[in-house]
Scaffold this active site. Structure first.
Site, PDB file in Angstrom:
ATOM      1  N   LEU A 219       0.869  -1.323  -0.067  1.00 26.64           N
ATOM      2  CA  LEU A 219      -0.061   0.086  -0.297  1.00 26.64           C
ATOM      3  C   LEU A 219       0.774   1.241   0.032  1.00 26.64           C
ATOM      4  O   LEU A 219       1.686   1.404   0.955  1.00 26.64           O
ATOM      5  CB  LEU A 219      -1.022   0.006   1.116  1.00 26.64           C
ATOM      6  CG  LEU A 219      -1.693  -1.263   1.542  1.00 26.64           C
ATOM      7  CD1 LEU A 219      -2.751  -1.081   2.621  1.00 26.64           C
ATOM      8  CD2 LEU A 219      -2.610  -1.517   0.210  1.00 26.64           C
TER       9      LEU A 219
ATOM     10  N   ARG B  66       2.603  14.401   6.435  1.00 27.20           N
ATOM     11  CA  ARG B  66       3.471  14.594   7.431  1.00 27.20           C
ATOM     12  C   ARG B  66       4.996  14.903   7.057  1.00 27.20           C
ATOM     13  O   ARG B  66       5.795  15.399   7.655  1.00 27.20           O
ATOM     14  CB  ARG B  66       3.545  13.846   8.899  1.00 27.20           C
ATOM     15  CG  ARG B  66       2.389  14.045   9.650  1.00 27.20           C
ATOM     16  CD  ARG B  66       2.211  12.905  10.612  1.00 27.20           C
ATOM     17  NE  ARG B  66       1.667  11.705   9.968  1.00 27.20           N
ATOM     18  CZ  ARG B  66       1.370  10.474  10.434  1.00 27.20           C
ATOM     19  NH1 ARG B  66       1.705  10.242  11.782  1.00 27.20           N
ATOM     20  NH2 ARG B  66       0.801   9.546  10.068  1.00 27.20           N
TER      21      ARG B  66
ATOM     22  N   GLY C  54      -9.167   4.885   2.410  1.00 26.03           N
ATOM     23  CA  GLY C  54      -8.688   4.140   3.420  1.00 26.03           C
ATOM     24  C   GLY C  54      -7.923   2.678   2.973  1.00 26.03           C
ATOM     25  O   GLY C  54      -7.992   2.284   1.811  1.00 26.03           O
ATOM     26  N   THR C  55      -7.335   1.910   3.987  1.00 28.43           N
ATOM     27  CA  THR C  55      -6.616   0.939   3.574  1.00 28.43           C
ATOM     28  C   THR C  55      -7.347  -0.492   2.993  1.00 28.43           C
ATOM     29  O   THR C  55      -6.672  -1.068   2.118  1.00 28.43           O
ATOM     30  CB  THR C  55      -5.764   0.290   4.896  1.00 28.43           C
ATOM     31  OG1 THR C  55      -6.649   0.123   6.046  1.00 28.43           O
ATOM     32  CG2 THR C  55      -4.505   1.154   5.452  1.00 28.43           C
TER      33      THR C  55
ATOM     34  N   ASP D  87       5.972   2.220   3.426  1.00 32.36           N
ATOM     35  CA  ASP D  87       6.710   3.068   4.107  1.00 32.36           C
ATOM     36  C   ASP D  87       7.355   2.354   5.287  1.00 32.36           C
ATOM     37  O   ASP D  87       7.796   2.767   6.440  1.00 32.36           O
ATOM     38  CB  ASP D  87       5.801   4.303   4.704  1.00 32.36           C
ATOM     39  CG  ASP D  87       4.618   3.803   5.548  1.00 32.36           C
ATOM     40  OD1 ASP D  87       4.544   2.701   5.753  1.00 32.36           O
ATOM     41  OD2 ASP D  87       4.053   4.727   5.985  1.00 32.36           O
TER      42      ASP D  87
ATOM     43  N   GLY E 201      -3.112   1.018  15.691  1.00 32.67           N
ATOM     44  CA  GLY E 201      -4.172   0.165  15.680  1.00 32.67           C
ATOM     45  C   GLY E 201      -3.820  -0.847  16.911  1.00 32.67           C
ATOM     46  O   GLY E 201      -2.723  -1.281  17.191  1.00 32.67           O
TER      47      GLY E 201
ATOM     48  N   TYR F 252      44.133  19.934 -14.935  1.00 31.35           N
ATOM     49  CA  TYR F 252      42.644  19.415 -15.517  1.00 31.35           C
ATOM     50  C   TYR F 252      42.994  18.491 -16.783  1.00 31.35           C
ATOM     51  O   TYR F 252      43.698  19.041 -17.659  1.00 31.35           O
ATOM     52  CB  TYR F 252      42.012  20.692 -16.052  1.00 31.35           C
ATOM     53  CG  TYR F 252      40.721  20.283 -16.593  1.00 31.35           C
ATOM     54  CD1 TYR F 252      39.867  19.308 -15.987  1.00 31.35           C
ATOM     55  CD2 TYR F 252      40.569  20.723 -17.898  1.00 31.35           C
ATOM     56  CE1 TYR F 252      38.795  18.857 -16.706  1.00 31.35           C
ATOM     57  CE2 TYR F 252      39.437  20.159 -18.788  1.00 31.35           C
ATOM     58  CZ  TYR F 252      38.397  19.234 -17.888  1.00 31.35           C
ATOM     59  OH  TYR F 252      37.516  19.065 -18.644  1.00 31.35           O
TER      60      TYR F 252
ATOM     61  N   ALA G 252      58.580  22.940 -19.847  1.00 33.33           N
ATOM     62  CA  ALA G 252      57.708  23.682 -18.859  1.00 33.33           C
ATOM     63  C   ALA G 252      57.041  25.003 -19.478  1.00 33.33           C
ATOM     64  O   ALA G 252      57.942  25.610 -20.227  1.00 33.33           O
ATOM     65  CB  ALA G 252      58.474  23.838 -17.531  1.00 33.33           C
TER      66      ALA G 252
ATOM     67  N   ARG H  23      58.409  29.302 -25.744  1.00 41.44           N
ATOM     68  CA  ARG H  23      58.173  30.181 -24.519  1.00 41.44           C
ATOM     69  C   ARG H  23      58.734  31.655 -25.215  1.00 41.44           C
ATOM     70  O   ARG H  23      59.516  31.451 -26.146  1.00 41.44           O
ATOM     71  CB  ARG H  23      59.343  29.729 -23.572  1.00 41.44           C
ATOM     72  CG  ARG H  23      59.167  28.633 -22.960  1.00 41.44           C
ATOM     73  CD  ARG H  23      60.178  28.259 -22.003  1.00 41.44           C
ATOM     74  NE  ARG H  23      60.126  27.089 -21.264  1.00 41.44           N
ATOM     75  CZ  ARG H  23      61.170  26.206 -20.876  1.00 41.44           C
ATOM     76  NH1 ARG H  23      62.165  27.109 -20.891  1.00 41.44           N
ATOM     77  NH2 ARG H  23      60.861  25.071 -20.376  1.00 41.44           N
TER      78      ARG H  23
HETATM   79  C1  UD1 Z   1      -2.559   1.496   9.688  1.00 39.25           C
HETATM   80  C2  UD1 Z   1      -3.469   0.425  10.413  1.00 39.25           C
HETATM   81  C3  UD1 Z   1      -3.114   0.297  11.816  1.00 39.25           C
HETATM   82  C4  UD1 Z   1      -1.786   0.033  12.050  1.00 39.25           C
HETATM   83  C5  UD1 Z   1      -0.763   1.021  11.113  1.00 39.25           C
HETATM   84  C6  UD1 Z   1       0.658   0.459  11.364  1.00 39.25           C
HETATM   85  C7  UD1 Z   1      -5.740   0.727   9.148  1.00 39.25           C
HETATM   86  C8  UD1 Z   1      -7.098   1.125   9.262  1.00 39.25           C
HETATM   87  N1  UD1 Z   1      -4.970   1.038  10.120  1.00 39.25           N
HETATM   88  O1  UD1 Z   1      -2.784   2.683  10.152  1.00 39.25           O
HETATM   89  O2  UD1 Z   1      -4.163  -0.567  12.422  1.00 39.25           O
HETATM   90  O3  UD1 Z   1      -1.268   0.135  13.315  1.00 39.25           O
HETATM   91  O4  UD1 Z   1      -1.339   1.023   9.942  1.00 39.25           O
HETATM   92  O5  UD1 Z   1       1.384   1.360  10.603  1.00 39.25           O
HETATM   93  O6  UD1 Z   1      -5.209  -0.083   8.419  1.00 39.25           O
HETATM   94  N2  UD1 Z   1      -2.952   3.871   2.099  1.00 39.25           N
HETATM   95  C9  UD1 Z   1      -3.227   3.653   0.936  1.00 39.25           C
HETATM   96  N3  UD1 Z   1      -4.545   4.058   0.561  1.00 39.25           N
HETATM   97  C10 UD1 Z   1      -5.456   4.747   1.521  1.00 39.25           C
HETATM   98  C11 UD1 Z   1      -4.980   4.591   2.772  1.00 39.25           C
HETATM   99  C12 UD1 Z   1      -3.436   4.156   3.213  1.00 39.25           C
HETATM  100  O7  UD1 Z   1      -2.612   3.143   0.017  1.00 39.25           O
HETATM  101  O8  UD1 Z   1      -6.501   4.962   1.119  1.00 39.25           O
HETATM  102  C13 UD1 Z   1      -1.614   3.354   2.297  1.00 39.25           C
HETATM  103  C14 UD1 Z   1      -0.626   4.349   3.048  1.00 39.25           C
HETATM  104  O9  UD1 Z   1       0.079   5.097   1.831  1.00 39.25           O
HETATM  105  C15 UD1 Z   1       0.271   3.718   3.789  1.00 39.25           C
HETATM  106  C16 UD1 Z   1      -0.515   2.553   4.301  1.00 39.25           C
HETATM  107  O10 UD1 Z   1      -1.688   2.339   3.571  1.00 39.25           O
HETATM  108  O11 UD1 Z   1       1.565   3.185   3.326  1.00 39.25           O
HETATM  109  C17 UD1 Z   1      -1.050   2.732   5.803  1.00 39.25           C
HETATM  110  O12 UD1 Z   1      -2.042   3.884   5.942  1.00 39.25           O
HETATM  111  P1  UD1 Z   1      -1.884   4.862   7.079  1.00 39.25           P
HETATM  112  O13 UD1 Z   1      -2.940   6.105   6.713  1.00 39.25           O
HETATM  113  O14 UD1 Z   1      -0.583   5.469   7.408  1.00 39.25           O
HETATM  114  O15 UD1 Z   1      -2.587   3.932   8.334  1.00 39.25           O
HETATM  115  P2  UD1 Z   1      -2.367   4.118   9.452  1.00 39.25           P
HETATM  116  O16 UD1 Z   1      -3.286   5.051  10.220  1.00 39.25           O
HETATM  117  O17 UD1 Z   1      -1.025   4.333  10.034  1.00 39.25           O
HETATM  118 CA    CA Z   2       1.267   4.956   8.999  1.00 37.55          CA
END
Ligand code: UD1
Ligand code: CA
Length: 459
Positions: free
Chosen positions: A9, A16, A80-81, A105, A142, A369, A426, A443
């Protein structure tokens, strides 16, 4: 391992980081953050590897374009994830097996840990296994909720957690193993009724528990490994830990690092035993350094090949150079791309070379050079020599034969050739070719006016 795919992901913006560059493209120890989990997944035997991209999807895809086992799936809107994983469905069409889910990451994750997770998951015939860690400070993660017998119940995000849940120190690493059939049959049924109105991948845990399919948590011993990079403080920390691993492997393989905490060697560099690296050296790119070399402090080397027994003295900068054995460079020399030096060449202080080929035993010891130049063997280039390779429009070549002696303060106005075994006196400006075995001298004749100072006033 057979029948393992990975979904990584990487669509998030990385707010940040406060950057115009997508978070997963920020480099750590020589390559983008996302390249590390891709390698870890590959190392655990995953194929194909699907990167879910969103922010700067094109740039991320570009970086991985040459990796045949990496596919990308675009998540247009970051909902969301859970939604992100759903976006990988098409890229994994036809795949049936275990899906590793990682984040782009988390550069410190090791392939061994993923392999252990897959083994744990498969040996227990789980549908879902979550990699967890017990943290001194679980803030932001989480939390892993278990029942009184220790059975996994669900994962709750901090923002949704009740006070007693926030006190839990076992956290979700964001790394999972899931069976593809369970994953894709259920990913569509998670909702977004939560504090962030996001589709949480973590909701699959409660869903699996409710359906009575096996859903487990595997705690990892090394919490460092699952560290995510969210800001530049964590980026620096992750890079430091990656360098520590690289340096440790090098030292255990026989390379001396005088001060490993202050040695910056990137992923992709190869160094043979008995080479000694002094502090504050930066070595990167596809550099290969053979054995028994000495690399003195403050040296920067990128994309070079360095033979055995070479001595690179303090403060030198080497880029795209190819050195034979027992070559001596610096202090404070600058070798630019296309520099090719045969065995026993000596390049001294304040010498710059570019597209310069030098034969065995040749020397340019001071203040010189050499650009677009082909120099034979056993040539001496005197102090202050300059190849005048550029006429304001194009570059021209200087060719110097074997055994030539170039005196100090010589300008070679290219294109020009100095034949083998000749001597250039030289102070000469060479504008016409010099035949072999000759003396070239140009020279202004010197005039001494005796008593001239005495006639000048005041004295
Ligand atoms: C997530 C977990 C959390 C866990 C933490 C660990 C969920 C809901 N929560 O939280 O339980 O403790 O990771 O680091 O999964 N991403 C996407 N698309 C999206 C959202 C996120 O690709 O729509 C990717 C982000 O780029 C990142 C990863 O998913 O690489 C995690 O997303 P992030 O928003 O950082 O999740 P956390 O809030 O850290
Ligand atoms: Ca994260």
């Amino acid at each position: 391992m057979d029948n393992v795919a990975a979904v990584i992901l990487s669509a998030g913006k990385g707010t940040r980081m406060k950057s115009g560059v997508a978070k997963v493209l920020h480099p750590a120890a020589g390559r983008p953050l996302a390249a590390w989990p891709v390698d870890a997944a590959r190392g655990a035997g995953a194929a194909p590897i699907v990167l879910v991209t969103g922010h700067q999807a094109e740039a991320v895809a570009d970086y991985f374009r040459t990796a045949g086992d990496v596919r990308t799936a675009v998540q247009e809107e970051q909902l969301g994830t859970g939604h992100a994983v759903a976006c990988s469905r098409e890229a994994l069409a036809g795949f049936n097996g275990t899906v590793l889910i990682l984040c782009g990451d988390t550069p410190l994750l090791r392939p061994e840990t993923l392999a252990a997770l897959i083994r744990f998951h498969r040996s227990r015939q789980a549908a879902v296994t979550v990699l967890t860690a017990v943290m001194g400070n679980p803030d932001g993660y989480g939390r892993v909720v278990r029942d009184e017998t220790g059975r996994l119940l669900r994962i709750v995000e901090q923002k949704d957690a009740a006070p007693e849940e926030r006190a839990i120190r076992e956290i979700n690493s964001g790394i999972y193993c899931m069976e593809s059939d369970f994953l894709f049959a259920n990913i569509g049924s998670i909702g977004n009724a939560n504090a962030q109105n996001e589709f949480y991948l973590t909701d699959l845990v409660a869903l699996a528990v409710a359906k009575g399919v096996t859903c487990l948590a595997m705690p990892t011993g090394d919490a460092d490994e699952i560290m995510g990079v969210n800001d530049r403080v964590q980026l620096a920390e992750a890079a430091r830990l990656l360098r520590q691993r690289i340096n440790r492997d090098l030292m255990l393989s026989g390379v001396t690092l005088i001060d490993p905490e202050q040695t910056y060697i990137d992923h992709g560099v190869t160094i043979a035993p008995d080479t000694v690296i002094h502090p504050n050296c930066h070595i990167n790119g596809q550099t290969v350094i053979a054995g028994a070399c000495i690399i003195e402090h403050g040296t920067s080397i990128s994309d070079c090949r360095i033979g055995s027994g070479c001595h690179i003295k303090a403060g030198s900068v080497l880029e795209g150079a190819d050195l034979g054995n027992d070559v001596s460079i610096g202090p404070m020399a600058h070798l630019r791309p296309g520099t090719v030096l045969a065995d026993h060449v000596k390049i001294g202080n304040f010498v710059e070379t570019k597209k310069a080929v030098m034969g065995a035993g040749s020397k340019a010891s001071h203040l010189t050079y050499l650009g677009d130049t082909e120099i034979g063997s056993d040539v001496n280039i005197g102090c202050g020599t300059i190849t005048c390779n550029y006429d304001g429009v194009s570059k021209h070549r200087t060719v110097i034969g074997d055994g030539v002696f170039i005196g100090s303060d010589v300008q070679l106005v290219a294109p020009v050739t100095v034949g083998r075994n000749s001597l250039v006196a030289a102070g000469t400006t060479v504008t016409i070719d010099v035949p072999p075995d000759s003396l070239a001298i140009a020279r202004v004749p010197q005039v001494n006016k005796e008593g001239w100072r005495l006639k000048k006033k005041p004295y």
